[in-house]
Design a protein around this motif. Structure first.
Motif, PDB file in Angstrom:
ATOM      1  N   LYS A  43      23.733  36.882  45.861  1.00  0.00           N
ATOM      2  CA  LYS A  43      25.176  36.620  45.879  1.00  0.00           C
ATOM      3  C   LYS A  43      25.672  36.450  47.313  1.00  0.00           C
ATOM      4  O   LYS A  43      26.510  35.591  47.574  1.00  0.00           O
ATOM      5  N   GLN A  47      27.594  33.195  48.899  1.00  0.00           N
ATOM      6  CA  GLN A  47      28.877  33.304  49.589  1.00  0.00           C
ATOM      7  C   GLN A  47      28.778  32.804  51.030  1.00  0.00           C
ATOM      8  O   GLN A  47      29.668  32.114  51.516  1.00  0.00           O
ATOM      9  N   ILE A  55      31.513  27.047  45.011  1.00  0.00           N
ATOM     10  CA  ILE A  55      31.834  28.194  45.860  1.00  0.00           C
ATOM     11  C   ILE A  55      31.806  27.719  47.311  1.00  0.00           C
ATOM     12  O   ILE A  55      30.763  27.253  47.787  1.00  0.00           O
ATOM     13  N   LEU A 117      40.176  32.238  47.047  1.00  0.00           N
ATOM     14  CA  LEU A 117      39.557  32.140  45.730  1.00  0.00           C
ATOM     15  C   LEU A 117      40.317  31.131  44.878  1.00  0.00           C
ATOM     16  O   LEU A 117      41.511  30.912  45.071  1.00  0.00           O
ATOM     17  N   SER A 118      39.622  30.568  43.922  1.00  0.00           N
ATOM     18  CA  SER A 118      40.280  29.644  43.004  1.00  0.00           C
ATOM     19  C   SER A 118      41.186  30.448  42.067  1.00  0.00           C
ATOM     20  O   SER A 118      40.936  31.636  41.823  1.00  0.00           O
ATOM     21  N   THR A 121      39.184  32.204  39.402  1.00  0.00           N
ATOM     22  CA  THR A 121      38.469  33.394  39.857  1.00  0.00           C
ATOM     23  C   THR A 121      39.429  34.569  40.018  1.00  0.00           C
ATOM     24  O   THR A 121      39.118  35.698  39.627  1.00  0.00           O
ATOM     25  N   LYS A 124      40.173  35.915  36.647  1.00  0.00           N
ATOM     26  CA  LYS A 124      39.023  36.609  36.064  1.00  0.00           C
ATOM     27  C   LYS A 124      38.830  37.996  36.667  1.00  0.00           C
ATOM     28  O   LYS A 124      38.588  38.970  35.945  1.00  0.00           O
ATOM     29  N   LYS A 125      38.939  38.096  37.998  1.00  0.00           N
ATOM     30  CA  LYS A 125      38.648  39.383  38.630  1.00  0.00           C
ATOM     31  C   LYS A 125      39.885  40.233  38.885  1.00  0.00           C
ATOM     32  O   LYS A 125      39.775  41.412  39.209  1.00  0.00           O
ATOM     33  N   SER A 128      42.818  38.663  44.582  1.00  0.00           N
ATOM     34  CA  SER A 128      42.636  37.439  45.371  1.00  0.00           C
ATOM     35  C   SER A 128      41.790  37.697  46.614  1.00  0.00           C
ATOM     36  O   SER A 128      41.693  36.844  47.486  1.00  0.00           O
ATOM     37  N   ASP A 133      34.412  42.272  44.707  1.00  0.00           N
ATOM     38  CA  ASP A 133      34.671  42.232  43.268  1.00  0.00           C
ATOM     39  C   ASP A 133      34.264  43.582  42.700  1.00  0.00           C
ATOM     40  O   ASP A 133      35.073  44.491  42.620  1.00  0.00           O
TER      41      ASP A 133
END
Length: 146
Positions: A43, A47, A55, A117-118, A121, A124-125, A128, A133
């Motif tokens: 991950k 990133q 991403i 972040l989109s 995203t 979802k999480k 921002s 996460d």
């Protein structure tokens, strides 16, 4: 005419030899900080460099190095003097540097100066904040010496 060293000079030469031996223990040694193996390391790579799946790069490792490498060099220089004087072991120099590097990587992440972040995203999480996460990647940042 006789020429000889006094005991004090001989003693100082022995101390110098010991100091040089302590410094020799650092020769070729490295301290690294980052994520080493496992899914958290994957991950981190996604990133750091971004992906073809959308991403964007969030260069927390490289930014940390660029922003701190001079400071790290200065601190190691101070520690090397202590090794020379016998007040610090060579392994302690590497450990102190590794710990500092880990702290600086985490500071870079905490500062959050990355591509946003989109909206999907964020939804979802529920946050921002990029790169944080579940905390598993952040918690997996460590150092090693070789």
């Amino acid at each position: 005419m006789d020429i000889s060293f006094s005991t004090e000079i001989e003693s100082n030469v022995d101390e110098l030899d010991e100091a040089i031996a302590r410094l020799d223990q650092l020769d070729g040694k490295t301290a690294e900080a980052g994520l080493f193996g496992g899914f958290a390391a994957k991950k981190a790579m996604w990133q750091e460099y971004g992906t073809s799946r959308g991403i964007p790069p969030r260069t927390f490792l490289r930014n940390t190095q660029y922003e701190n490498e001079n400071q790290w060099g200065q601190k190691v220089g101070q520690d090397i003097i202590q090794v020379f004087e016998g007040g610090l072991s060579s392994s302690a120099v590497l450990s102190k540097l590794g710990i500092l590097m880990v702290q600086d990587i985490r500071k870079t992440i905490d500062a959050g100066n990355f591509a946003p972040l989109s909206p999907a995203t964020i939804a979802k999480k529920g946050s921002s904040k990029p790169l944080i996460d579940t905390g598993d990647m952040y918690g997996a940042i460590t150092h090693r010496e070789s």
